[in-house]
Design an enzyme around this catalytic site. Structure first.
Site, PDB file in Angstrom:
ATOM      1  N   ARG A 318       0.927  -1.178  -0.294  1.00 59.31           N
ATOM      2  CA  ARG A 318      -0.066   0.177   0.016  1.00 59.31           C
ATOM      3  C   ARG A 318       0.587   0.751  -0.510  1.00 59.31           C
ATOM      4  O   ARG A 318       0.361   2.086  -0.347  1.00 59.31           O
ATOM      5  CB  ARG A 318      -0.801  -0.191   1.062  1.00 59.31           C
ATOM      6  CG  ARG A 318      -1.704  -0.514   0.921  1.00 59.31           C
ATOM      7  CD  ARG A 318      -3.088   0.033   0.055  1.00 59.31           C
ATOM      8  NE  ARG A 318      -4.310  -0.795   0.238  1.00 59.31           N
ATOM      9  CZ  ARG A 318      -5.274  -0.520  -0.090  1.00 59.31           C
ATOM     10  NH1 ARG A 318      -5.910   1.012   0.261  1.00 59.31           N
ATOM     11  NH2 ARG A 318      -6.770  -1.034  -0.171  1.00 59.31           N
ATOM     12  N   GLU A 720     -10.270   5.551   6.910  1.00 57.39           N
ATOM     13  CA  GLU A 720      -9.067   5.513   7.619  1.00 57.39           C
ATOM     14  C   GLU A 720      -8.781   6.708   5.953  1.00 57.39           C
ATOM     15  O   GLU A 720      -7.497   7.714   6.412  1.00 57.39           O
ATOM     16  CB  GLU A 720      -9.011   4.448   6.247  1.00 57.39           C
ATOM     17  CG  GLU A 720      -8.358   3.691   6.921  1.00 57.39           C
ATOM     18  CD  GLU A 720      -8.121   2.373   6.073  1.00 57.39           C
ATOM     19  OE1 GLU A 720      -6.800   1.053   7.120  1.00 57.39           O
ATOM     20  OE2 GLU A 720      -8.192   1.690   5.447  1.00 57.39           O
TER      21      GLU A 720
END
Length: 781
Positions: A318, A720
């Site tokens: 990520r 998030e």
């Protein structure tokens, strides 16, 4: 007449389903459940060394201490001894011959009281042979110590672009780890059942994984292990993979003794034994033209993973995927090193590697702006994705990219231009107090990067009195998932949300669920619940058609009633009719995310269903004589599509931003040269308090009616993405410090000590804005 239900239950603010109970202290958590008769309390004995060979382990005296019912070791495991979540074989339940970090479980003691269990461990006779420990990223890189092979990706020709660029800068940035610091520490209660099965109450984001791993260790089929969780007192990723080990220890005690067993970590043990956010060291080399347009960039990301892989591969990936944040990089190379260290295995944390990836490119943006004497916002705007520049370095073409509109609106509503001029004027007239202001964007892809995880399930029962019970695979950790999914069901059935009874997440009702993570909880579980609700609505519509003598198109579910034209019946009466007609009033729902694909080998594809966008302006005031500072004002504009619940979403944005601000300013983890975590309690580890909240904090949701995707009523994830908006605080602090130190090298978190000791980054050549020489500038901080 249209049979679409008006939006009265979704797209409106509703209180969190547990808000009143939580405020009153009446909400039940696992430690509040009345303990079954004979429950044993379990203490987990931990390694005192970061790396050592176990030469002898004599526990007979421990077993004979007052109140001790059992001592559990590797020898008591009937099945496999491994609890790794992905890379099988690298994480034993207890240390196996060698300890790999200070705090690693060695064995467990079960006693009538926790104090008795803890005291009994003092009678263990264990002999260790200390071994050299790898504690830092630098040591791991020097020894080529990795939990997984490095990953290297490239698009275009970054080397040629860098060599040909008119301007070129290099830099390095370290981002520290972060403890989850949930209010409820790790806890599991295991209750043996008379059929040989095991019921486990566990504070976990991932009940199905706890079920599967417990079954594997106990040598049972998955169906023999039931895992249940009604709510958690916070999680933030820390309860995705790491609860399994402690649940397994409780289950092993219960299996060995035939008595219920509880493992409950205190704060110090929890912080020592469980993983954190991954620390990154990011080196960058960036080339650009006179306008600040990036021509080529190379990143080297070195990730501290701890002693096992855990989720480090996905977290590091990520970081690679989001090294662009929201900027088009035509020529880019990224090297990612997953470093093995003799520290606790780091794990998922809100943002999952994305915040670290974002930090690298945003620091480079500031460097470019200061090198050219430009407003950093102008440099950011010029490098944004846009028409003809809309494909990411991993091959996904963007749609509904609204960051330019968000930035324009935020600039106007926050009066950014006016305030930036005021900041510059302030800095010219104040020698020791300096201000900084920064606007940074965020662009986060939403979906799990592992394709099979993008699925959700739900189960709904309607009882013959019209009451509704909802169950799904998502877990409630305080983020408001349960109320959102209940709103969806209420909307589809045309009843008030108070008619939907929310039930505990349990592996008995919805199997094979994915973790509540990656900001996909509402998307996956909301769509699955909607699927189940529509099935039930269809069956009830058939009953209504017969009752009213009407066509299906005329049936409307609204305001607790079902009607066709002028005919009307209450929802409860229709359900009663359906029961008498022997209509099934139970349904399962399922959803799998469409249109996503990703080749992990080539690192190319379309891994995300959509992107969430946002931007924040932060203004700070720094005392350069002490290093102290405060965040004076924050303005946030964030895209959540069409919000399911604006009040919940705004709360998530506020909380995510403050948590990100804590990571970047005050939450400093420190291990000594023996591998001991010295910041393992609130006295030494500083999360933001109410006094750290910005004096002014304006949060607004961006209306985005053009967004259309396979999400509940075109809403977007909100868990998030807002955390990355706190990068604006870090950037503002850098800008303030730059008034005294040219291109200051300040790692995160930027504590007051780091501000005070700031030095120019290697290669810094330009004088600071005040006009001081480098040496004089450095001495002022």
């Amino acid at each position: 007449m249209s049979n679409e239900t008006p939006y009265t239950q979704v797209r409106v603010s509703q209180a969190h389903d547990s808000a009143c109970q939580q405020v009153a202290g009446a909400a039940l958590y696992i430690d509040d459940i009345p303990e079954p008769r004979g429950t044993l309390q379990v203490y987990v004995a931990q390694s005192p060394h970061a790396h050592a060979r176990i030469l002898q382990c004599e526990l007979d005296d421990v077993a004979h201490q007052p109140g001790v019912a059992a001592v559990v070791t590797l020898e008591d495991i009937p099945g496999v001894v491994d609890v790794s979540c992905i890379h099988a074989g690298d994480e034993p339940v207890f240390a196996q011959g060698t300890v790999q970090f200070l705090g690693q479980p060695i064995y467990a003691v079960a006693a009538e009281t926790l104090d008795a269990a803890r005291l009994a461990t003092q009678h263990a006779r264990i002999e260790y042979e200390p071994l050299p420990a790898v504690l830092t990223v630098e040591q791991a890189m020097a020894q080529q110590s990795f939990v997984l092979p490095p990953r290297k990706i490239k698009r275009g020709d970054p080397d040629t672009a860098l060599q040909g660029a008119k301007h070129r800068l290099q830099g390095s940035l370290r981002t520290g780890g972060q403890d989850h610091f949930y209010l409820e520490s790790h806890i599991s209660l295991a209750v043996p059942e008379d059929d040989g099965g095991m019921l486990i109450y566990c504070s976990t984001q991932n009940p199905s994984e706890v079920q599967s791993l417990c079954a594997r260790v106990l040598d049972l089929p998955d169906a023999a292990v039931k895992v249940q969780v009604r709510r958690m007192g916070g999680a933030f990723g820390g309860k995705e993979t790491q609860p399994a080990q402690l649940a397994i220890i409780a289950a092993l005690v219960a299996c060995k003794t035939g008595r219920p067993a509880k493992v409950r970590l205190d704060r110090d043990d929890d912080m020592r034994m469980t993983g954190k956010r991954h620390a990154f060291v990011i080196d960058y080399d960036i080339g650009f033209d006179d306008q600040g347009l990036i021509e080529g960039v190379r990143f080297v990301q070195k990730v501290r993973c701890g002693y096992t892989a855990d989720l480090s591969g996905a977290v590091a990936d990520r970081g690679v995927l989001h090294c662009d944040n929201s900027y088009y990089l035509a020529n880019v190379a990224v090297e990612s090193y997953r470093c093995r260290t003799n520290t606790v295995s780091d794990t998922a944390f809100r943002g999952f590697g994305i915040p670290q990836g974002v930090m690298g490119i945003e620091r480079a943006m500031l460097d470019i702006a200061q090198h050219l004497g430009l407003d950093p916002l102008e440099v950011r705007r010029r490098n944004l994705y846009g028409p003809g520049r809309d494909q990411t370095h991993y091959g996904q073409t963007l749609s509904n990219m609204i960051l330019p509109e968000i930035i324009d609106q935020l600039v106007e509503e926050s009066r950014y231009d006016e305030r930036r001029q005021a900041v510059q004027a302030f800095n010219q007239t104040h020698r020791y107090l300096k201000k900084g202001i920064a606007l940074t964007p965020v662009m986060m892809g939403i979906s799990f990067t592992r394709l099979h995880l993008n699925q959700g399930g739900a189960f709904i029962n309607i009882y013959k009195d019209g009451s509704i019970a909802l169950n799904h695979g998502g877990t409630e950790m305080g983020q408001g998932l349960f109320i959102k999914v209940a709103q969806i069901v209420a909307h589809e059935l045309g009843v008030g949300v108070e008619k939907v009874r929310i039930t505990a997440t349990t592996t008995e009702k919805v199997p094979n669920t994915s973790a509540t993570a990656s900001s996909a909880g509402s998307d996956l579980n909301g769509m699955a619940a909607r699927d189940a609700a529509l099935k039930l609505k269809g069956r009830l519509s058939e009953v209504a058609c017969r009752h009213f003598g009407a066509e299906a198109e005329a049936i409307v579910f609204q305001d607790g009633h079902v009607q066709a034209g002028e005919q009307r019946i209450s929802f409860e009466k229709l359900v009663g009719l359906a029961y008498l007609e022997r209509t099934s009033l139970s349904a399962t729902g399922f959803f799998k995310t469409p249109d996503i694909h990703f080749d992990n080998d080539t690192f190319h594809g379309h891994p995300f269903l959509y992107f969430a966008y946002g931007a924040a302006v932060s203004e700070v005031l720094v005392d350069t004589l002490t290093g102290e500072y405060r965040v004076e004002r924050v303005d946030i504009l964030h895209d959540v599509g069409r919000s399911l619940n604006p009040a919940i979403d705004i709360g998530q944005i506020e909380g995510g931003f403050i948590q990100g601000m804590g990571w970047l300013t005050s939450e400093e983890l420190h291990w000594d040269d023996k591998g001991r975590l010295r910041t393992h309690a609130p006295s030494t580890y500083k999360i933001p308090s109410v006094g750290n909240r910005p004096d002014v904090m304006n949060v607004k949701l961006m209306e985005n009616p053009a967004f259309r995707s396979a999400t509940p009523y075109h809403s977007k994830a909100v868990g998030e993405p807002p955390l990355m908006l706190a990068v604006s605080v870090y950037q503002a602090l850098l800008e303030a410090a730059s008034e005294v130190v040219p291109r200051p090298a300040m790692d995160a978190p930027i504590t007051p000590e780091r501000v005070l000791l700031a030095k120019p980054m290697a290669g810094a050549k330009q004088a600071c804005a005040k006009g001081l020489g480098r040496e004089e500038a450095a001495t002022l901080l």
